[in-house]
Design a protein around this motif. Structure first.
Motif, PDB file in Angstrom:
ATOM      1  N   VAL A   1      39.584  39.050  39.263  1.00 50.26           N
ATOM      2  CA  VAL A   1      40.092  39.553  37.910  1.00 50.26           C
ATOM      3  C   VAL A   1      41.281  40.580  38.059  1.00 50.26           C
ATOM      4  N   ALA A   2      42.184  40.067  36.930  1.00 54.79           N
ATOM      5  CA  ALA A   2      43.377  41.216  36.872  1.00 54.79           C
ATOM      6  C   ALA A   2      43.182  41.767  35.464  1.00 54.79           C
ATOM      7  N   LEU A   3      43.701  42.977  35.556  1.00 54.33           N
ATOM      8  CA  LEU A   3      43.725  43.922  34.373  1.00 54.33           C
ATOM      9  C   LEU A   3      45.179  44.019  33.804  1.00 54.33           C
ATOM     10  N   LEU A   4      45.264  43.562  32.350  1.00 53.66           N
ATOM     11  CA  LEU A   4      46.467  43.950  31.686  1.00 53.66           C
ATOM     12  C   LEU A   4      46.288  45.106  31.197  1.00 53.66           C
ATOM     13  N   GLY A   5      47.027  46.243  31.564  1.00 52.98           N
ATOM     14  CA  GLY A   5      46.743  47.564  30.885  1.00 52.98           C
ATOM     15  C   GLY A   5      45.607  48.489  32.072  1.00 52.98           C
ATOM     16  N   HIS A   6      46.238  49.726  32.024  1.00 53.79           N
ATOM     17  CA  HIS A   6      45.385  50.458  32.873  1.00 53.79           C
ATOM     18  C   HIS A   6      45.474  51.858  32.498  1.00 53.79           C
TER      19      HIS A   6
ATOM     20  N   PRO B   1      28.736  42.793  40.694  1.00 53.01           N
ATOM     21  CA  PRO B   1      28.526  42.052  41.550  1.00 53.01           C
ATOM     22  C   PRO B   1      28.905  40.449  41.191  1.00 53.01           C
ATOM     23  N   GLY B   2      29.739  40.072  42.159  1.00 54.79           N
ATOM     24  CA  GLY B   2      30.790  38.771  41.872  1.00 54.79           C
ATOM     25  C   GLY B   2      31.734  38.762  41.046  1.00 54.79           C
ATOM     26  N   ALA B   3      32.409  39.886  40.984  1.00 59.79           N
ATOM     27  CA  ALA B   3      33.759  40.260  40.322  1.00 59.79           C
ATOM     28  C   ALA B   3      34.496  41.095  41.359  1.00 59.79           C
ATOM     29  N   ARG B   4      35.848  40.723  41.477  1.00 60.78           N
ATOM     30  CA  ARG B   4      36.647  41.593  42.404  1.00 60.78           C
ATOM     31  C   ARG B   4      37.879  41.799  41.614  1.00 60.78           C
TER      32      ARG B   4
ATOM     33  N   PRO C   1      53.404  42.835  39.665  1.00 60.73           N
ATOM     34  CA  PRO C   1      54.074  41.901  38.296  1.00 60.73           C
ATOM     35  C   PRO C   1      52.995  40.915  37.722  1.00 60.73           C
ATOM     36  N   LEU C   2      53.333  40.500  36.567  1.00 60.91           N
ATOM     37  CA  LEU C   2      52.414  39.531  35.789  1.00 60.91           C
ATOM     38  C   LEU C   2      52.549  38.450  36.622  1.00 60.91           C
ATOM     39  N   ALA C   3      53.592  37.956  37.088  1.00 57.62           N
ATOM     40  CA  ALA C   3      53.350  36.560  37.851  1.00 57.62           C
ATOM     41  C   ALA C   3      52.486  36.567  38.934  1.00 57.62           C
ATOM     42  N   THR C   4      52.396  37.721  39.753  1.00 60.82           N
ATOM     43  CA  THR C   4      51.563  37.928  40.797  1.00 60.82           C
ATOM     44  C   THR C   4      50.032  37.933  40.364  1.00 60.82           C
ATOM     45  N   ALA C   5      49.863  38.690  39.324  1.00 60.62           N
ATOM     46  CA  ALA C   5      48.537  38.659  38.875  1.00 60.62           C
ATOM     47  C   ALA C   5      48.130  37.338  38.505  1.00 60.62           C
ATOM     48  N   LEU C   6      48.749  36.474  37.755  1.00 64.68           N
ATOM     49  CA  LEU C   6      48.507  35.284  37.448  1.00 64.68           C
ATOM     50  C   LEU C   6      48.287  34.275  38.636  1.00 64.68           C
ATOM     51  N   ALA C   7      48.863  34.378  39.727  1.00 68.55           N
ATOM     52  CA  ALA C   7      49.003  33.831  40.948  1.00 68.55           C
ATOM     53  C   ALA C   7      47.437  34.034  41.492  1.00 68.55           C
ATOM     54  N   ARG C   8      47.089  35.451  41.299  1.00 73.01           N
ATOM     55  CA  ARG C   8      45.865  35.865  42.041  1.00 73.01           C
ATOM     56  C   ARG C   8      44.406  35.714  41.339  1.00 73.01           C
ATOM     57  N   ALA C   9      44.575  35.871  40.193  1.00 70.39           N
ATOM     58  CA  ALA C   9      43.479  36.025  39.425  1.00 70.39           C
ATOM     59  C   ALA C   9      42.961  34.864  38.615  1.00 70.39           C
ATOM     60  N   GLU C  10      41.639  34.640  38.215  1.00 68.90           N
ATOM     61  CA  GLU C  10      41.082  33.797  37.535  1.00 68.90           C
ATOM     62  C   GLU C  10      40.762  33.912  36.074  1.00 68.90           C
ATOM     63  N   LEU C  11      40.485  35.685  35.874  1.00 66.59           N
ATOM     64  CA  LEU C  11      40.134  36.150  34.755  1.00 66.59           C
ATOM     65  C   LEU C  11      41.194  37.115  34.582  1.00 66.59           C
TER      66      LEU C  11
ATOM     67  N   HIS D   1      41.776  32.293  32.345  1.00 64.64           N
ATOM     68  CA  HIS D   1      40.678  32.539  31.370  1.00 64.64           C
ATOM     69  C   HIS D   1      41.416  34.083  30.802  1.00 64.64           C
ATOM     70  N   LEU D   2      41.549  34.172  29.698  1.00 67.02           N
ATOM     71  CA  LEU D   2      42.041  35.529  29.155  1.00 67.02           C
ATOM     72  C   LEU D   2      40.764  35.979  28.129  1.00 67.02           C
ATOM     73  N   LEU D   3      40.435  37.235  28.483  1.00 69.23           N
ATOM     74  CA  LEU D   3      39.390  38.000  28.056  1.00 69.23           C
ATOM     75  C   LEU D   3      40.192  39.150  27.128  1.00 69.23           C
ATOM     76  N   ALA D   4      40.260  39.127  25.608  1.00 69.14           N
ATOM     77  CA  ALA D   4      41.195  39.916  24.957  1.00 69.14           C
ATOM     78  C   ALA D   4      40.319  41.084  24.324  1.00 69.14           C
ATOM     79  N   LEU D   5      40.805  42.248  24.168  1.00 70.47           N
ATOM     80  CA  LEU D   5      40.268  43.359  23.540  1.00 70.47           C
ATOM     81  C   LEU D   5      40.874  43.633  22.327  1.00 70.47           C
ATOM     82  N   SER D   6      42.411  43.554  22.450  1.00 66.72           N
ATOM     83  CA  SER D   6      43.106  43.677  21.224  1.00 66.72           C
ATOM     84  C   SER D   6      43.107  42.788  20.045  1.00 66.72           C
ATOM     85  N   THR D   7      41.937  42.524  19.495  1.00 67.00           N
ATOM     86  CA  THR D   7      41.668  41.377  18.746  1.00 67.00           C
ATOM     87  C   THR D   7      42.266  41.334  17.558  1.00 67.00           C
ATOM     88  N   GLY D   8      42.674  42.540  17.090  1.00 67.02           N
ATOM     89  CA  GLY D   8      43.608  42.522  15.710  1.00 67.02           C
ATOM     90  C   GLY D   8      44.886  41.593  15.941  1.00 67.02           C
TER      91      GLY D   8
END
Ligand code: NAD
Length: 262
Positions: free
Chosen positions: A6-11, A28-31, A50-60, A83-90
């Motif tokens: 898992v990568a987080l965009l926004g902290h 459990p089952g997520a890292r 950086p974003l590029a590293t996150a995209l290389a590492r994470a599935e979600l 796989h992108l899980l979006a919260l900013s649905t607006g």
């Protein structure tokens, strides 16, 4: 079972709670393998990259960075097959952006965030289109000030002793007018599948200690009424404290979640 990376965009208010829970092994089952946020410094156990590293590492990739961030970076996430899980649905009030995020090869999922009942609304809307859908959101006046408001409007927000309607309009218009506070109206419109049918009402309530959402829908499938009152996040009064836990629930479901509610 393989772990979901898992990568987080926004902290910020949301991302920091998700990061803490993932780091402490509550899902459990997520890292957690990456955090992308220009305002966050790396720390032991917090893989700020950086974003590029996150995209290389994470599935979600979990977007909890705001509508501008979703608009600017979401397309590159799905283009990279993530796989992108979006919260900013607006942000999806922009049909062109929504289509780009659905174009793949990565998948787009939306997090219900501060609202419940979207599963039932989606099911009822699939049976037959709704006749009416209204979402009425009441928040403290201070959280509703926007740069486009006139001096008279911001003054009324500052001084009102009574609740009043700040805006009543189709969900798409309300989402654009209040980008930081109307993701719930957007999520209802997306669940119903009709931005123009859903009427959104924004109420400034000086007595509000909770963010209240009243959703009413009528149609051939039945009549629905949900009322949700969430405590604001201590870190960001525009965000409800429940939201990171809704995202963690979604991550848990995507990571396998044996026996969970779907
Ligand atoms: N669906 C819902 O119910 C719901 C509810 C509340 C908030 N939200 C959305 O979640 C967003 C985040 O909320 P929050 O309370 O955590 O906000 P916040 O302001 O506390 O944190 C946002 C963080 O994102 C970072 N950021 C901004 N642009 C970025 C980018 N391009 N790349 C990476 N990081 C970036 C900021 O530096 C900040 O640390 C809100 O803006 C809103 O759109 C959705």
């Amino acid at each position: 079972m393989t772990e979901l990376t898992v990568a987080l965009l926004g902290h910020g208010a949301i991302g920091s709670v998700i990061a803490g829970a993932l780091r402490e092994g509550h899902v459990p089952g997520a890292r957690l393998v990456a955090v992308v946020d220009p305002a966050t410094a790396p720390a032991p156990g917090l893989p700020v990259v950086p974003l590029a590293t996150a995209l290389a590492r994470a599935e979600l990739v979990v977007e909890c960075a705001g509508q501008t961030a979703l608009r600017d970076t979401g397309p590159s996430v799905v283009a990279a097959g993530r796989h992108l899980l979006a919260l900013s649905t607006g942000a999806l009030a922009d049909d062109v952006l929504h289509r780009r995020l659905l174009a793949g090869p990565g998948r787009l999922s939306l997090c219900a965030g501060a609202v419940g009942g979207l599963d039932l609304l989606t099911a009822a809307g699939a049976l037959a289109p709704f006749d009416t859908v209204t979402i009425r959101t009441s928040k403290s006046p201070g959280s509703l000030a926007r740069p486009w408001m006139t001096e008279a409007e911001t003054s009324r927000l500052r001084t009102t002793a009574e609740p009043y309607e700040v805006l009543r309009a189709p969900a798409r218009e309300v989402t654009r007018a209040f980008p930081a506070t109307s993701n719930v109206a957007a999520s209802v419109a997306l669940a119903v599948g009709d931005w123009d049918l859903v009427e959104a009402v924004v109420v400034a309530d000086p007595g509000a200690t909770l963010s209240r959402h009243e959703i009413e829908a009528t149609g051939p499938a039945g009549r629905y009424r949900f009322e949700i009152a969430n405590l604001p996040s201590p870190a960001n009064p525009r965000t409800s404290g429940i939201v990171p836990y809704a995202a963690l629930r979604a991550i848990r479901a995507l990571a396998g979640n044996p026996g969970g509610v779907v």
